[in-house]
Design a protein around this motif. Structure first.
Motif, PDB file in Angstrom:
ATOM      1  N   VAL A  76       4.060 -15.022  -1.723  1.00 47.58           N
ATOM      2  CA  VAL A  76       4.840 -14.789  -0.426  1.00 47.58           C
ATOM      3  C   VAL A  76       5.667 -13.717  -0.660  1.00 47.58           C
ATOM      4  CG1 VAL A  76       6.637 -15.811   1.440  1.00 47.58           C
ATOM      5  CG2 VAL A  76       4.770 -17.275   0.517  1.00 47.58           C
ATOM      6  N   HIS A  77       5.631 -12.685   0.212  1.00 50.31           N
ATOM      7  CA  HIS A  77       6.461 -11.471   0.328  1.00 50.31           C
ATOM      8  C   HIS A  77       7.433 -11.337   1.566  1.00 50.31           C
ATOM      9  CE1 HIS A  77       3.695  -9.862  -2.739  1.00 50.31           C
ATOM     10  NE2 HIS A  77       2.788 -10.733  -2.164  1.00 50.31           N
ATOM     11  N   PRO A  78       8.542 -11.331   1.439  1.00 55.20           N
ATOM     12  CA  PRO A  78       9.557 -11.316   2.520  1.00 55.20           C
ATOM     13  C   PRO A  78       9.442  -9.796   3.169  1.00 55.20           C
ATOM     14  CG  PRO A  78      10.594 -12.455   0.802  1.00 55.20           C
ATOM     15  CD  PRO A  78       9.464 -11.905   0.265  1.00 55.20           C
ATOM     16  N   ILE A  79       9.434  -9.829   4.280  1.00 54.94           N
ATOM     17  CA  ILE A  79       9.698  -8.555   4.906  1.00 54.94           C
ATOM     18  C   ILE A  79      10.718  -8.327   5.944  1.00 54.94           C
ATOM     19  CG2 ILE A  79       8.357  -6.899   6.205  1.00 54.94           C
ATOM     20  CD1 ILE A  79       6.889  -7.398   3.724  1.00 54.94           C
ATOM     21  N   ILE A  84       8.945  -1.643   3.443  1.00 59.03           N
ATOM     22  CA  ILE A  84       7.346  -1.201   3.448  1.00 59.03           C
ATOM     23  C   ILE A  84       6.259  -2.205   2.508  1.00 59.03           C
ATOM     24  CG2 ILE A  84       7.440   0.627   1.785  1.00 59.03           C
ATOM     25  CD1 ILE A  84       5.797   2.353   3.381  1.00 59.03           C
ATOM     26  N   TYR A  85       5.300  -2.328   3.092  1.00 57.60           N
ATOM     27  CA  TYR A  85       4.459  -3.186   2.085  1.00 57.60           C
ATOM     28  C   TYR A  85       3.036  -2.113   2.043  1.00 57.60           C
ATOM     29  CZ  TYR A  85       2.717  -5.746   6.161  1.00 57.60           C
ATOM     30  OH  TYR A  85       2.294  -6.399   7.410  1.00 57.60           O
ATOM     31  N   ALA A  86       2.190  -2.134   1.098  1.00 58.99           N
ATOM     32  CA  ALA A  86       1.142  -1.258   1.007  1.00 58.99           C
ATOM     33  C   ALA A  86      -0.229  -2.598   0.704  1.00 58.99           C
ATOM     34  CB  ALA A  86       1.256  -0.034   0.094  1.00 58.99           C
ATOM     35  N   LEU A  87      -0.983  -2.436   1.321  1.00 59.78           N
ATOM     36  CA  LEU A  87      -2.120  -3.294   1.002  1.00 59.78           C
ATOM     37  C   LEU A  87      -3.238  -2.329   0.219  1.00 59.78           C
ATOM     38  CD1 LEU A  87      -2.141  -4.671   4.597  1.00 59.78           C
ATOM     39  CD2 LEU A  87      -1.454  -5.935   2.594  1.00 59.78           C
ATOM     40  N   ASP A  88      -2.904  -2.137  -1.130  1.00 60.08           N
ATOM     41  CA  ASP A  88      -3.389  -1.218  -1.941  1.00 60.08           C
ATOM     42  C   ASP A  88      -4.910  -1.715  -2.140  1.00 60.08           C
ATOM     43  OD1 ASP A  88      -2.078  -2.813  -3.435  1.00 60.08           O
ATOM     44  OD2 ASP A  88      -1.608  -1.174  -4.876  1.00 60.08           O
ATOM     45  N   GLU A  89      -5.093  -3.025  -2.204  1.00 56.24           N
ATOM     46  CA  GLU A  89      -6.195  -3.471  -2.867  1.00 56.24           C
ATOM     47  C   GLU A  89      -7.079  -4.303  -1.601  1.00 56.24           C
ATOM     48  OE1 GLU A  89      -5.111  -6.076  -5.943  1.00 56.24           O
ATOM     49  OE2 GLU A  89      -4.496  -4.438  -7.385  1.00 56.24           O
ATOM     50  N   ASN A  90      -7.088  -3.854  -0.251  1.00 57.60           N
ATOM     51  CA  ASN A  90      -7.545  -4.215   0.728  1.00 57.60           C
ATOM     52  C   ASN A  90      -7.145  -5.916   0.769  1.00 57.60           C
ATOM     53  OD1 ASN A  90      -9.794  -2.068  -0.436  1.00 57.60           O
ATOM     54  ND2 ASN A  90      -9.472  -2.045   1.597  1.00 57.60           N
ATOM     55  N   ASP A  91      -6.166  -6.074   0.553  1.00 58.12           N
ATOM     56  CA  ASP A  91      -5.569  -7.579   0.253  1.00 58.12           C
ATOM     57  C   ASP A  91      -5.732  -8.340   1.707  1.00 58.12           C
ATOM     58  OD1 ASP A  91      -3.930  -7.201  -2.152  1.00 58.12           O
ATOM     59  OD2 ASP A  91      -3.447  -5.619  -0.828  1.00 58.12           O
ATOM     60  N   GLU A  92      -6.520  -9.388   1.528  1.00 54.24           N
ATOM     61  CA  GLU A  92      -6.474 -10.515   2.565  1.00 54.24           C
ATOM     62  C   GLU A  92      -5.403 -11.339   2.652  1.00 54.24           C
ATOM     63  OE1 GLU A  92      -9.374 -14.185   3.876  1.00 54.24           O
ATOM     64  OE2 GLU A  92      -9.440 -13.556   2.012  1.00 54.24           O
ATOM     65  N   HIS A  93      -4.642 -11.340   3.723  1.00 51.27           N
ATOM     66  CA  HIS A  93      -3.323 -11.706   4.062  1.00 51.27           C
ATOM     67  C   HIS A  93      -2.951 -12.495   5.109  1.00 51.27           C
ATOM     68  CE1 HIS A  93      -3.274  -7.611   5.623  1.00 51.27           C
ATOM     69  NE2 HIS A  93      -2.080  -8.014   6.169  1.00 51.27           N
ATOM     70  N   LEU A  94      -1.993 -13.098   5.417  1.00 47.35           N
ATOM     71  CA  LEU A  94      -1.427 -13.566   6.602  1.00 47.35           C
ATOM     72  C   LEU A  94       0.069 -12.795   6.820  1.00 47.35           C
ATOM     73  CD1 LEU A  94      -1.609 -17.418   5.834  1.00 47.35           C
ATOM     74  CD2 LEU A  94      -3.040 -16.136   7.198  1.00 47.35           C
ATOM     75  N   LEU A  95       0.238 -12.412   8.036  1.00 43.60           N
ATOM     76  CA  LEU A  95       1.294 -11.970   8.426  1.00 43.60           C
ATOM     77  C   LEU A  95       2.011 -12.769   9.373  1.00 43.60           C
ATOM     78  CD1 LEU A  95       3.484  -9.634   8.745  1.00 43.60           C
ATOM     79  CD2 LEU A  95       1.837  -8.673  10.608  1.00 43.60           C
ATOM     80  N   ARG A  96       2.998 -13.401   9.035  1.00 44.97           N
ATOM     81  CA  ARG A  96       3.966 -14.273   9.714  1.00 44.97           C
ATOM     82  C   ARG A  96       5.243 -13.560  10.306  1.00 44.97           C
ATOM     83  NH1 ARG A  96       3.415 -18.753   5.155  1.00 44.97           N
ATOM     84  NH2 ARG A  96       1.260 -19.464   5.505  1.00 44.97           N
ATOM     85  N   ALA A  97       5.446 -13.677  11.397  1.00 51.47           N
ATOM     86  CA  ALA A  97       6.703 -13.204  11.976  1.00 51.47           C
ATOM     87  C   ALA A  97       7.704 -14.257  12.434  1.00 51.47           C
ATOM     88  CB  ALA A  97       6.324 -12.354  13.414  1.00 51.47           C
ATOM     89  N   LYS A  98       8.888 -14.126  11.785  1.00 55.62           N
ATOM     90  CA  LYS A  98       9.883 -14.926  12.288  1.00 55.62           C
ATOM     91  C   LYS A  98      10.526 -14.973  13.390  1.00 55.62           C
ATOM     92  CE  LYS A  98      10.629 -16.319   7.326  1.00 55.62           C
ATOM     93  NZ  LYS A  98      11.707 -16.273   6.178  1.00 55.62           N
ATOM     94  N   THR A  99      10.658 -13.241  13.641  1.00 58.88           N
ATOM     95  CA  THR A  99      11.385 -12.936  14.911  1.00 58.88           C
ATOM     96  C   THR A  99      10.158 -11.830  15.213  1.00 58.88           C
ATOM     97  OG1 THR A  99      12.641 -11.031  13.623  1.00 58.88           O
ATOM     98  CG2 THR A  99      13.720 -13.047  13.898  1.00 58.88           C
ATOM     99  N   THR A 100      10.497 -11.301  16.354  1.00 57.52           N
ATOM    100  CA  THR A 100       9.754  -9.869  16.887  1.00 57.52           C
ATOM    101  C   THR A 100       9.866  -8.931  15.588  1.00 57.52           C
ATOM    102  OG1 THR A 100       9.718 -10.945  19.126  1.00 57.52           O
ATOM    103  CG2 THR A 100       9.099  -8.454  18.756  1.00 57.52           C
ATOM    104  N   MET A 101       8.666  -8.340  15.338  1.00 56.75           N
ATOM    105  CA  MET A 101       8.539  -7.527  14.433  1.00 56.75           C
ATOM    106  C   MET A 101       7.986  -6.342  14.928  1.00 56.75           C
ATOM    107  SD  MET A 101       7.256  -9.706  11.154  1.00 56.75           S
ATOM    108  CE  MET A 101       7.844  -8.443   9.812  1.00 56.75           C
ATOM    109  N   ARG A 102       8.708  -5.030  14.685  1.00 56.72           N
ATOM    110  CA  ARG A 102       8.151  -3.588  15.024  1.00 56.72           C
ATOM    111  C   ARG A 102       7.766  -3.120  13.650  1.00 56.72           C
ATOM    112  NH1 ARG A 102      10.761   0.869  18.406  1.00 56.72           N
ATOM    113  NH2 ARG A 102       8.833   2.224  18.739  1.00 56.72           N
TER     114      ARG A 102
END
Length: 131
Positions: A76-79, A84-102
Motif C-alpha cells: 500500500v502506497h499512501p498518496i 507523484i507515483y510512477a508505474l514503471d513496471e506496468n504495475d497492476e494496481h488498485l487506486l483508492r480515493a479516500k477524498t476526491t483526488m485530482r
C-alpha cells in the motif's frame, strides 16, 4: 507552440468519464509530443482496478488523498497532494480515493484519446495516423 486550457477541454470529446473518474485529455498522440497529459479527477470513496500493460504512467497528485495498492506484492502506497507515483513496471494496481483526488497523468506511449479501460483495467495500444 501549443497552449491548451482546461476550460476548452471540458465538455468536448477530450473529456472522458468512467464510473470512478473523469479524464480531461490535454495532450494526445496527435500532438506529436511523445507522451500524453491528462487532468484526472478520481471520485471520493472509489476503488479502481488499473493495469496499463501497454503504457508507462506517472501520476502527480495535486489535490486529495488516497492510496495505490500494487497487486504483485499487495504493498500500500499512501498518496497525498504534492506526491507523484510512477508505474514503471506496468504495475497492476488498485487506486483508492479516500477524498476526491485530482491528478496530472502522463502516459508513454501517448494515448490517442479513444482508449477505454477493458475488463482487466488495460488501455489497448491504439495506433493513430499523425496529422
Amino acid at each position: 507552440m501549443k497552449v491548451v486550457k482546461l476550460e476548452d477541454i471540458i465538455g468536448t470529446d477530450q473529456e472522458v468519464k468512467g464510473e470512478n473518474w473523469t479524464s480531461r485529455r490535454l495532450l494526445l498522440a496527435k500532438d506529436n509530443m511523445g507522451y500524453s497529459v491528462h487532468d484526472t479527477v478520481i471520485k471520493a470513496g472509489t476503488e479502481t482496478h488499473i493495469w496499463y500493460q501497454n503504457h508507462l504512467e506517472a501520476v502527480y497528485c495535486i489535490e486529495g488523498e488516497g492510496e495505490v495498492v500494487t497487486l504483485k506484492d499487495n504493498k500500500v502506497h499512501p498518496i497525498t497532494a504534492n506526491s507523484i507515483y510512477a508505474l514503471d513496471e506496468n504495475d497492476e494496481h488498485l487506486l483508492r480515493a479516500k477524498t476526491t483526488m485530482r491528478m496530472v497523468c502522463v502516459f508513454n506511449p501517448p494515448i490517442t484519446g479513444k482508449e477505454i479501460h477493458d475488463e482487466n483495467g488495460v488501455y489497448p495500444l491504439v495506433e493513430e495516423t499523425k496529422k
